[in-house]
Design a protein around this motif. Structure first.
Motif, short mmCIF file in Angstrom:
data_model
loop_
_atom_site.label_atom_id
_atom_site.label_comp_id
_atom_site.label_asym_id
_atom_site.label_seq_id
_atom_site.Cartn_x
_atom_site.Cartn_y
_atom_site.Cartn_z
N GLU A 102 10.35 -16.29 59.93
CA GLU A 102 10.00 -17.64 59.44
C GLU A 102 8.63 -17.67 58.78
OE1 GLU A 102 10.19 -19.85 63.05
OE2 GLU A 102 12.38 -19.77 63.16
N ARG A 150 5.15 -17.03 47.71
CA ARG A 150 5.95 -18.27 47.83
C ARG A 150 7.11 -18.26 46.83
NH1 ARG A 150 2.47 -23.36 47.39
NH2 ARG A 150 2.27 -23.15 49.65
N TRP A 158 9.70 -15.83 48.34
CA TRP A 158 10.33 -16.25 49.60
C TRP A 158 10.00 -17.73 49.86
CZ3 TRP A 158 7.53 -11.47 49.59
CH2 TRP A 158 8.35 -10.34 49.60
N PRO A 159 10.55 -18.61 49.06
CA PRO A 159 10.14 -20.02 49.14
C PRO A 159 10.48 -20.69 50.47
CG PRO A 159 12.00 -19.74 47.62
CD PRO A 159 11.53 -18.37 47.99
N GLU A 160 11.39 -20.12 51.23
CA GLU A 160 11.80 -20.77 52.47
C GLU A 160 10.90 -20.37 53.66
OE1 GLU A 160 13.03 -18.20 51.13
OE2 GLU A 160 13.51 -16.74 52.70
N LYS A 161 10.01 -19.43 53.45
CA LYS A 161 9.18 -18.97 54.57
C LYS A 161 7.79 -19.62 54.54
CE LYS A 161 11.59 -14.55 54.76
NZ LYS A 161 12.72 -15.11 55.56
N SER A 162 7.21 -19.84 55.71
CA SER A 162 5.85 -20.38 55.79
C SER A 162 4.84 -19.27 55.54
CB SER A 162 5.59 -20.97 57.17
OG SER A 162 6.47 -22.04 57.41
#
Lengths: 318, 318
Positions: free
Chosen positions: A183, A207, A210-214
């Motif tokens: 995540e 980002r 991997w735009p879905e990761k924080s």
């Protein structure tokens, strides 16, 4: 200024980063005094100890004792650090007090990997495979990747963003092999190489990929640009930061003697709150914790806010 | 990142800001050693002394001696600071060595004006009228306005941008009365109150109101946000900065004991150059000057770059 997040979450690493490097021994009781003070500042997360080799890091030889004595405060997450099976086993003893989660640690510099973890890049990936499996076997979630030397390295020089992305890919491959869902991607400027332009570039590249990761930033202030890098990340909406109270910690490299450690918690709190970004942390309480840390280690810390104070007391009552 | 200027011009104020506040006396010869070292760094402008009352600022009682002994280096502008006729007269003796120009000094805080200049706001405006006339009578151009406490004040709290704009208007009115053409507006964060949001707001408001004038930032790092404020200004294309080598200077307020002075020259140089902005300054030469300053005043300066070093020596040859 429009992309500033409404709030950020600060992970306080002062105890772990700080006590591993001080030349004067700090007793377990005094470590706990700082941890307790930090727990009353509003900081949501504290990395309290390091389960590493007592020979390599004598400052944390008493990690188990500190954990036995620690009385957790409600609303605060306590975490530890480890890099191998032995460390995981020690951490597991305290799973009632610690929030355990596995992290796949990689380095964007082979030379740093060998120097800091005493493993080649290939050996480290193998070790991380074993460790990821061990976490999952022990019921510990593995949801984080951390990249050391993500912005540059004293041993190998500049680190291009593509190299850091490649290191993240290595780690994500290990996660995928073990069906671990990552995540969070932590980018560590371990030796203070970054600048706002590079911070902007790397955060954007990670980002976009991997735009879905924080994204988490672990910034060292070795060369004084840490707070400008943090502000650059704030402008990009990054919400997760590691800091140390007072700027505890430092760099073990001889050429950096006396250099600041991580960016100081109270400086990031001041920056964020003055810009309208909520941290949940009481600035004067964290400053008090910084002064306590100074008294425990017997030296002045590099944080300017510890000297200049907050603006609170100078503001006239409404 | 796209609005970063191609180059910036740094005005080094370490000698003037630094030697006025150190408790240990520094001889004229040692002041000149630092001034000479700074002159070899590539810095285009150095504020070398202060022609103020020897009773109020004993550290600069020897300003005339320093100026007599100073051997100017080609390509470097030397300037001084003064606030009254006596100071101007002293500066005029050295018009062959100093670049003399008049500045209309105002404060955005009445309380600070009384505390720092020992004049009410009205008295200061009257004094500035007289001083502007005196400069013009002496053939000295008056082309600068400087606003102290432009971002906040320990004596009166927050300073709204409208208040700073009003202080600039007061000064511009005096300039107009004397047909002086103001080219530069300097905004001083005298007590370290600014943050990137406020810096952005004030710079934009001043620029929108007086788009034809250059903006200079004089930032103090009292609370550690100076370099983030400088980067915010860089992003807005601001090209003129005052800094001090090593972060010399400081704040005379008791609550700020040990706080950094201005932002450190070498930190701004590192920030700018790493972001592709030319300063003309050799980073390792300015670091060496910072170490010299430390040896002259007998204490460590707050600059992190003095501890962490530049990145040059860690970069592998191409």
């Amino acid at each position: 200024m429009s992309d500033l997040p409404g709030s950020i979450s600060i992970n306080e690493e002062g105890p772990r980063e700080g006590f591993q490097i001080e030349s004067v021994p700090v007793s377990a009781a005094n470590k706990l005094r700082l941890i307790d003070a930090l727990g009353h500042t509003g900081v949501p997360s504290i990395q309290v100890c390091s389960f590493v080799s007592p020979q390599l890091v004598p400052g944390w030889a008493d990690a188990d004792e500190v954990m036995r004595l620690l009385v957790p405060q409600a609303g605060v997450r306590y975490t530890g650090l480890w890099f191998n099976q032995r460390g995981l086993d020690r951490a597991l003893q305290f799973k009632d007090k610690l929030q355990l989660r596995g992290c796949i640690h990689v380095a964007a510099s082979d030379a740093f990997c060998e120097s800091n973890l005493n493993r080649t890049r290939a050996e480290n990936l193998l070790a991380m495979r074993h460790q990821t499996k061990a976490h999952i076997d022990a019921g510990v979630v593995v949801n984080k990747v951390s990249v050391m030397a993500a912005f540059g390295c004293n041993f190998s020089g500049d680190v291009a963003p593509a190299v850091t992305l490649s290191a993240i890919e290595d780690a994500l491959k290990i996660a995928q092999e073990h069906e671990a869902h990552i995540e969070e991607l932590a980018l560590a400027d371990t030796m203070g190489w970054s600048n706002p332009r590079l911070t902007h570039e790397l955060v954007c590249e990670v980002r976009n990929r991997w735009p879905e990761k924080s994204i988490r930033l672990h910034l060292h202030d070795t060369r004084g640009l840490g707070i400008a890098n943090a502000f650059t990340a704030l402008q990009l909406g990054v919400e997760l930061y590691d800091t140390t109270v007072g700027g505890l910690g430092g760099c073990p490299f001889a050429k950096h003697e006396g250099a600041p450690g991580n960016i100081a918690t109270e400086e990031l709190v001041l920056l964020a709150e003055e810009c309208g970004v909520d941290t949940g942390i009481d600035i004067d309480a964290i400053i008090a914790a910084g002064h306590l840390a100074e008294s425990l280690i017997g030296r002045k810390l590099p944080s300017a806010v510890l000297r200049g104070g907050s603006l609170k007391s100078f503001r006239k009552p409404l």
